[in-house]
Design a protein around this motif. Structure first.
Motif, PDB file in Angstrom:
ATOM      1  N   UNK A   1       0.859  -1.177   0.000  1.00 21.94           N
ATOM      2  CA  UNK A   1       0.000   0.000   0.000  1.00 21.94           C
ATOM      3  C   UNK A   1       0.899   1.231   0.000  1.00 21.94           C
ATOM      4  N   UNK A   2       0.670   2.112  -0.956  1.00 27.08           N
ATOM      5  CA  UNK A   2       1.349   3.412  -0.925  1.00 27.08           C
ATOM      6  C   UNK A   2       0.511   4.296  -0.016  1.00 27.08           C
ATOM      7  N   UNK A   3       1.060   4.632   1.140  1.00 28.90           N
ATOM      8  CA  UNK A   3       0.350   5.431   2.133  1.00 28.90           C
ATOM      9  C   UNK A   3       0.410   6.923   1.817  1.00 28.90           C
ATOM     10  N   UNK A   4       1.539   7.359   1.296  1.00 32.70           N
ATOM     11  CA  UNK A   4       1.673   8.764   0.915  1.00 32.70           C
ATOM     12  C   UNK A   4       2.639   8.858  -0.249  1.00 32.70           C
ATOM     13  N   UNK A   5       2.479   9.839  -1.085  1.00 33.77           N
ATOM     14  CA  UNK A   5       1.467  10.885  -1.021  1.00 33.77           C
ATOM     15  C   UNK A   5       0.079  10.338  -1.370  1.00 33.77           C
ATOM     16  N   UNK A   6      -0.983  11.034  -0.873  1.00 35.06           N
ATOM     17  CA  UNK A   6      -2.340  10.588  -1.187  1.00 35.06           C
ATOM     18  C   UNK A   6      -2.621  10.724  -2.671  1.00 35.06           C
ATOM     19  N   UNK A   7      -3.557   9.987  -3.203  1.00 36.03           N
ATOM     20  CA  UNK A   7      -4.389   9.006  -2.527  1.00 36.03           C
ATOM     21  C   UNK A   7      -3.637   7.683  -2.356  1.00 36.03           C
ATOM     22  N   UNK A   8      -4.129   6.855  -1.427  1.00 32.22           N
ATOM     23  CA  UNK A   8      -3.522   5.540  -1.245  1.00 32.22           C
ATOM     24  C   UNK A   8      -3.714   4.714  -2.501  1.00 32.22           C
ATOM     25  N   UNK A   9      -2.691   3.900  -2.772  1.00 31.70           N
ATOM     26  CA  UNK A   9      -2.772   2.959  -3.889  1.00 31.70           C
ATOM     27  C   UNK A   9      -2.260   1.625  -3.393  1.00 31.70           C
ATOM     28  N   UNK A  10      -2.725   0.540  -3.989  1.00 29.66           N
ATOM     29  CA  UNK A  10      -2.270  -0.781  -3.561  1.00 29.66           C
ATOM     30  C   UNK A  10      -2.067  -1.707  -4.738  1.00 29.66           C
ATOM     31  N   UNK A  11      -1.128  -2.629  -4.546  1.00 32.52           N
ATOM     32  CA  UNK A  11      -0.821  -3.631  -5.559  1.00 32.52           C
ATOM     33  C   UNK A  11      -0.670  -4.972  -4.839  1.00 32.52           C
ATOM     34  N   UNK A  12      -1.293  -5.994  -5.382  1.00 32.95           N
ATOM     35  CA  UNK A  12      -1.188  -7.340  -4.837  1.00 32.95           C
ATOM     36  C   UNK A  12      -0.271  -8.150  -5.748  1.00 32.95           C
ATOM     37  N   UNK A  13       0.659  -8.888  -5.166  1.00 36.54           N
ATOM     38  CA  UNK A  13       1.543  -9.753  -5.941  1.00 36.54           C
ATOM     39  C   UNK A  13       2.996  -9.486  -5.623  1.00 36.54           C
ATOM     40  N   UNK A  14       3.879 -10.153  -6.364  1.00 36.13           N
ATOM     41  CA  UNK A  14       5.313 -10.083  -6.061  1.00 36.13           C
ATOM     42  C   UNK A  14       6.021  -8.894  -6.716  1.00 36.13           C
ATOM     43  N   UNK A  15       5.279  -8.077  -7.468  1.00 37.85           N
ATOM     44  CA  UNK A  15       5.815  -6.854  -8.083  1.00 37.85           C
ATOM     45  C   UNK A  15       6.918  -7.130  -9.101  1.00 37.85           C
ATOM     46  N   UNK A  16       6.932  -8.316  -9.673  1.00 43.33           N
ATOM     47  CA  UNK A  16       7.997  -8.680 -10.604  1.00 43.33           C
ATOM     48  C   UNK A  16       7.933  -7.903 -11.918  1.00 43.33           C
TER      49      UNK A  16
END
Length: 100
Positions: free
Chosen positions: A62-77
């Motif tokens: 989860x990117x907490x800042x800067x807003x807005x929050x964003x999220x990514x599920x997985x290994x980020x490969x």
């Protein structure tokens, strides 16, 4: 310069979790240099944080800042795809900021 803050939720020290952490660190180092904070949360050890973050699967960042929050599920490969999903500057944008 904007500082980015991330929280990476993992489930134990599995190879999949370690790969996600490594990929996130590589991505942040290449695009943000030292302008980021990263907290690793083991959802097994800290279920209250996972519940608070509405984590349904791990690894999730989860990117907490800067807003807005964003999220990514997985290994980020897929670094490019993860960077776009997390709203990170492109490597060329980062290079221009460093030179300025």
């Amino acid at each position: 310069m904007t500082t980015y803050s991330f929280r990476l939720f993992v489930a134990g020290r599995t190879p999949h979790s370690q790969e996600a952490e490594l990929n996130l660190r590589l991505l942040c180092d290449s695009r943000l240099r030292s302008r980021y904070d990263l907290q690793i949360v083991d959802a097994v050890e800290r279920p209250e944080l996972a519940e608070e973050g509405r984590i349904l699967a791990t690894p999730t960042v989860i990117r907490l800042s800067p807003p807005p929050q964003r999220r990514v599920v997985g290994d980020l490969s897929d670094h490019h795809r993860a960077a776009v999903a997390l709203g990170l500057p492109s490597e060329s944008e980062h290079s221009r900021e460093v030179r300025s």
